[in-house]
Design a protein around this motif. Structure first.
Motif, PDB file in Angstrom:
ATOM      1  N   PHE B  81       0.816  -1.209   0.000  1.00 50.82           N
ATOM      2  CA  PHE B  81       0.000   0.000   0.000  1.00 50.82           C
ATOM      3  C   PHE B  81       0.850   1.259   0.000  1.00 50.82           C
ATOM      4  O   PHE B  81       2.032   1.236   0.325  1.00 50.82           O
ATOM      5  N   GLN B  82       0.175   2.342  -0.360  1.00 52.59           N
ATOM      6  CA  GLN B  82       0.827   3.646  -0.358  1.00 52.59           C
ATOM      7  C   GLN B  82       1.311   4.005   1.050  1.00 52.59           C
ATOM      8  O   GLN B  82       2.373   4.566   1.229  1.00 52.59           O
ATOM      9  N   ALA B 143       7.426  -2.761   5.130  1.00 58.94           N
ATOM     10  CA  ALA B 143       6.198  -3.089   4.394  1.00 58.94           C
ATOM     11  C   ALA B 143       6.526  -3.826   3.101  1.00 58.94           C
ATOM     12  O   ALA B 143       5.834  -4.770   2.706  1.00 58.94           O
ATOM     13  N   LEU B 144       7.598  -3.410   2.461  1.00 62.82           N
ATOM     14  CA  LEU B 144       8.012  -4.059   1.214  1.00 62.82           C
ATOM     15  C   LEU B 144       8.418  -5.510   1.475  1.00 62.82           C
ATOM     16  O   LEU B 144       8.023  -6.424   0.753  1.00 62.82           O
ATOM     17  N   ILE B 145       9.167  -5.717   2.558  1.00 58.95           N
ATOM     18  CA  ILE B 145       9.609  -7.075   2.883  1.00 58.95           C
ATOM     19  C   ILE B 145       8.410  -7.958   3.221  1.00 58.95           C
ATOM     20  O   ILE B 145       8.336  -9.110   2.812  1.00 58.95           O
ATOM     21  N   ARG B 146       7.454  -7.376   3.959  1.00 57.66           N
ATOM     22  CA  ARG B 146       6.242  -8.136   4.279  1.00 57.66           C
ATOM     23  C   ARG B 146       5.569  -8.625   2.990  1.00 57.66           C
ATOM     24  O   ARG B 146       5.064  -9.746   2.925  1.00 57.66           O
ATOM     25  N   LEU B 154       2.146 -11.642  -8.729  1.00 57.78           N
ATOM     26  CA  LEU B 154       1.939 -10.288  -9.234  1.00 57.78           C
ATOM     27  C   LEU B 154       2.134  -9.297  -8.086  1.00 57.78           C
ATOM     28  O   LEU B 154       1.436  -9.357  -7.084  1.00 57.78           O
ATOM     29  N   LEU B 155       3.107  -8.418  -8.262  1.00 64.56           N
ATOM     30  CA  LEU B 155       3.371  -7.426  -7.216  1.00 64.56           C
ATOM     31  C   LEU B 155       2.684  -6.115  -7.572  1.00 64.56           C
ATOM     32  O   LEU B 155       2.859  -5.602  -8.680  1.00 64.56           O
ATOM     33  N   LEU B 156       1.903  -5.589  -6.643  1.00 64.14           N
ATOM     34  CA  LEU B 156       1.287  -4.286  -6.835  1.00 64.14           C
ATOM     35  C   LEU B 156       1.961  -3.324  -5.876  1.00 64.14           C
ATOM     36  O   LEU B 156       1.830  -3.459  -4.665  1.00 64.14           O
ATOM     37  N   LEU B 157       2.701  -2.384  -6.408  1.00 66.84           N
ATOM     38  CA  LEU B 157       3.494  -1.504  -5.550  1.00 66.84           C
ATOM     39  C   LEU B 157       2.990  -0.069  -5.684  1.00 66.84           C
ATOM     40  O   LEU B 157       3.090   0.532  -6.744  1.00 66.84           O
ATOM     41  N   ASP B 158       2.423   0.460  -4.605  1.00 67.85           N
ATOM     42  CA  ASP B 158       1.878   1.812  -4.646  1.00 67.85           C
ATOM     43  C   ASP B 158       2.870   2.791  -4.023  1.00 67.85           C
ATOM     44  O   ASP B 158       2.967   2.902  -2.808  1.00 67.85           O
ATOM     45  N   PRO B 160       6.177   2.708  -3.612  1.00 71.75           N
ATOM     46  CA  PRO B 160       6.884   2.006  -2.544  1.00 71.75           C
ATOM     47  C   PRO B 160       8.123   2.739  -2.042  1.00 71.75           C
ATOM     48  O   PRO B 160       8.628   2.427  -0.974  1.00 71.75           O
ATOM     49  N   PHE B 161       8.605   3.697  -2.813  1.00 69.39           N
ATOM     50  CA  PHE B 161       9.873   4.321  -2.420  1.00 69.39           C
ATOM     51  C   PHE B 161       9.705   5.767  -1.997  1.00 69.39           C
ATOM     52  O   PHE B 161      10.683   6.477  -1.802  1.00 69.39           O
ATOM     53  N   SER B 162       8.453   6.223  -1.830  1.00 70.19           N
ATOM     54  CA  SER B 162       8.231   7.662  -1.659  1.00 70.19           C
ATOM     55  C   SER B 162       8.861   8.228  -0.393  1.00 70.19           C
ATOM     56  O   SER B 162       9.223   9.391  -0.358  1.00 70.19           O
ATOM     57  N   ALA B 163       9.006   7.409   0.658  1.00 66.49           N
ATOM     58  CA  ALA B 163       9.525   7.968   1.904  1.00 66.49           C
ATOM     59  C   ALA B 163      11.035   7.769   2.053  1.00 66.49           C
ATOM     60  O   ALA B 163      11.582   7.997   3.117  1.00 66.49           O
TER      61      ALA B 163
END
Ligand SMILES: Nc1ncnc2c1ncn2[C@@H]1O[C@H](COP(=O)(O)OP(=O)(O)OP(=O)(O)O)[C@@H](O)[C@H]1O
Ligand SMILES: [Mg+2]
Lengths: 268, 255
Positions: B81-82, B143-146, B154-158, B160-163
């Motif tokens: 999630f975002q 969160a990414l590791i989880r 299928l990976l849905l990445l919202d 993921p690197f913004s912070a």
């Protein structure tokens, strides 16, 4: 994990923290001592009438006498019994109902106005009805106690359940969690703080319930001592019952606080 | 066709209003594609991911993942999630296992894999800490590791690197990219960062302002074996950046 060496600032911080804690405790004790000492002195020197206000030594003396005769234990036990049963049943039922209403949106919407009205209704007003239904005994008192506690419990716990962070629930859903999993793994842990504070509120409410009930109907219990003392104008007895009530209520509160600490430790 | 999105419309309903988020969106994703979605803020990017993960149902149109209507129970998607959505009462370690726990896949092998990822992304020392004790970037990595621990198809990445800080961000981009390529996964990455999209994706979908329509689809076609970092420095990437920048700029003017 390796043990860490802390800076001097950390020890200073701990020391300051401890000092503050001790200071708080000392002040609390001082206030209690001042209260009882003031009460004693004022009544001893006749500033306040000891007939109306009694005095700590007289209360202590009466407690001693009633302990020896077994009366105090008997009446305390009656009230404590009613309070604990009321507390436990109301909290348990309240929790279950809150769970069901969380689970079913439909039931929640249907029951909402009823709960709100029941909550704003002064439960003592139902006293006469309860007495007619349950008889003038401890059954009626326990029922009164449950009635006072259960509605607030449902509302508070349900509120906490429904306020659970939607994003966390979405996370659970995206992982394919069942509704039960969402409840036990996300909603319930999120609400734990609120549930414990509900328990604390319930301690107070269940004492209100049992004493209220006893004032209305009882033949025994601390509420009965209060009414009886009032009728025979024995202020020493009234004050004694009040003081014992305060003691028992604080004991129960501390038990809940201890439970809270244990839960926190278990969670860690 | 692994993911098939056809004439998708979505209108969010509430008592007082309705918001059209998506307007006739269609695209396809092949297995092992890496797709990036870019577009102005609030245009409907997260909505597209929610639809593909099966969390919400379309107002009209169809989404098919692996030939079926997506359901979260299918174990196909890993949705990051975002917002990091870490559970504040669980330690980092327990948070990392949370997906495995829910899906009842918490075998030692899976757990060890998760821990090895945590180790790799500099979280080893923090496993026993609580989310509130971590910085935003660290939480995002957790969160990414989880999500990765579940090894989803299928990976849905919202975003993921913004912070993350720039350095970590570029490194993590490289890593995620290589994990996805190595494990032959399919991924959809939503991002605000056009360069990031260009450097990682095989296909870039540019959305219009809300309600989102597809404004353009770009296929960068980089030479094989370039890392995201290397891709960034090609002239192709720079030209594409200018083009997409202009497209989004035009959309921003409409808001
Ligand atoms: N649950 C909801 N209910 C009502 N409206 C919603 C809901 N979720 C999103 N919207 C609206 O739909 C539109 C698209 O939202 P979405 O979250 O998909 O945008 P986004 O592209 O992910 O934005 P951002 O880049 O800021 O993350 C927004 O205008 C938003 O206000
Ligand atoms: Mg979004």
């Amino acid at each position: 994990m390796k043990t860490k060496k802390f800076s001097k600032a950390h020890y200073d911080y701990l020391k300051l923290h401890r000092t503050k804690k001790i200071l708080t405790l000392l002040t609390q004790i001082a206030i209690l001592v001042a209260f009882f000492l003031g009460w004693e002195l004022l009544s001893r020197f006749g500033v306040i009438s000891s007939f109306f206000f009694s005095s700590p030594t007289r209360v202590a003396k009466l407690i001693g006498e009633m302990l020896r005769s077994g009366e105090l234990i008997y009446h305390s036990r009656v009230t404590l019994n009613e309070t604990l049963i009321g507390f436990a049943v109301a909290t348990g039922v309240g929790f279950l109902v809150a769970f069901v209403l969380w689970y079913s949106n439909f039931l929640r919407q249907v029951s909402e106005p009823f709960l709100v009205v029941l909550n704003s209704l002064p439960k003592v007003a139902l006293g006469p009805i309860i007495i007619i239904w349950f008889g003038a005994g401890d059954k009626a008192i326990i029922f009164m106690c449950i009635l006072i506690v259960v509605i607030v419990t449902i509302l508070n716990i349900l509120n906490s359940f429904t306020n659970c962070d939607n994003q966390l629930i979405a996370l659970g859903k995206s992982l394919g969690a069942s509704k039960m999993q969402i409840f036990f793994k996300i909603v319930l842990p999120s609400s734990l703080k609120d549930i414990i504070s509900t328990l604390k509120v319930n301690v107070g409410l269940s004492w209100i319930g049992s004493i209220m009930g006893e004032l209305l109907v009882s033949k025994a219990g601390l509420g009965y001592l209060l009414t009886y003392g009032k009728q025979v104008a024995n202020m020493h007895l009234v004050m004694t019952a009040t003081v014992v009530l305060c003691l028992l209520a604080s004991l129960m509160y501390f038990a809940v606080a201890l439970f809270e600490k244990l839960m926190q430790k278990k969670l860690k | 066709m692994f993911v098939q999105v056809k004439n998708l419309n979505l209108i969010y309903q509430s008592q007082t209003d309705e918001t059209q988020a998506l307007n006739d969106i269609s695209f396809d994703i092949e297995k092992q594609d890496f797709v990036a979605i870019v577009g102005p803020s609030g245009c409907g990017k997260t909505t597209i991911l929610s639809l593909i993960s099966g969390l919400i149902k379309p107002t009209s149109g169809t989404v098919l993942v692996d030939g079926k209507m997506p359901k979260p129970k299918d174990n196909l998607c890993g949705y990051m999630f975002q917002r990091d959505n870490l559970l504040p009462w669980k330690t980092i370690e327990k948070n990392i296992y949370f997906g495995l726990e829910i899906k009842k896949q918490a075998s030692n092998e899976r757990k060890n894999y998760a821990i090895s990822l945590a180790d790799k992304y500099g979280l080893k020392e923090f496993l026993k800490k609580y989310p509130s004790e971590l910085s935003g970037g660290m939480r995002q990595r957790v969160a990414l590791i989880r999500t990765l621990a579940l090894k989803p198809e299928l990976l849905l990445l919202d975003e993921p690197f913004s912070a993350l800080d720039y350095q970590t961000r570029l490194n993590l981009c490289n890593d995620i990219f290589s994990i996805i390529k190595r494990e032959k996964k399919t991924a959809i990455l939503v991002t605000h960062d056009i360069q990031e999209a260009i450097s990682m994706a095989d296909k870039i979908i540019v959305l219009s302002a809300r309600p989102a329509k597809i404004k353009a689809i770009h296929l960068p076609n980089f030479e094989a074996n370039l890392t995201p970092f290397e891709r960034r420095n090609t002239t192709k990437a720079k030209r594409l950046f200018e083009k997409i920048w202009q497209e989004i700029q035009d959309e921003n003017k409409k808001i």
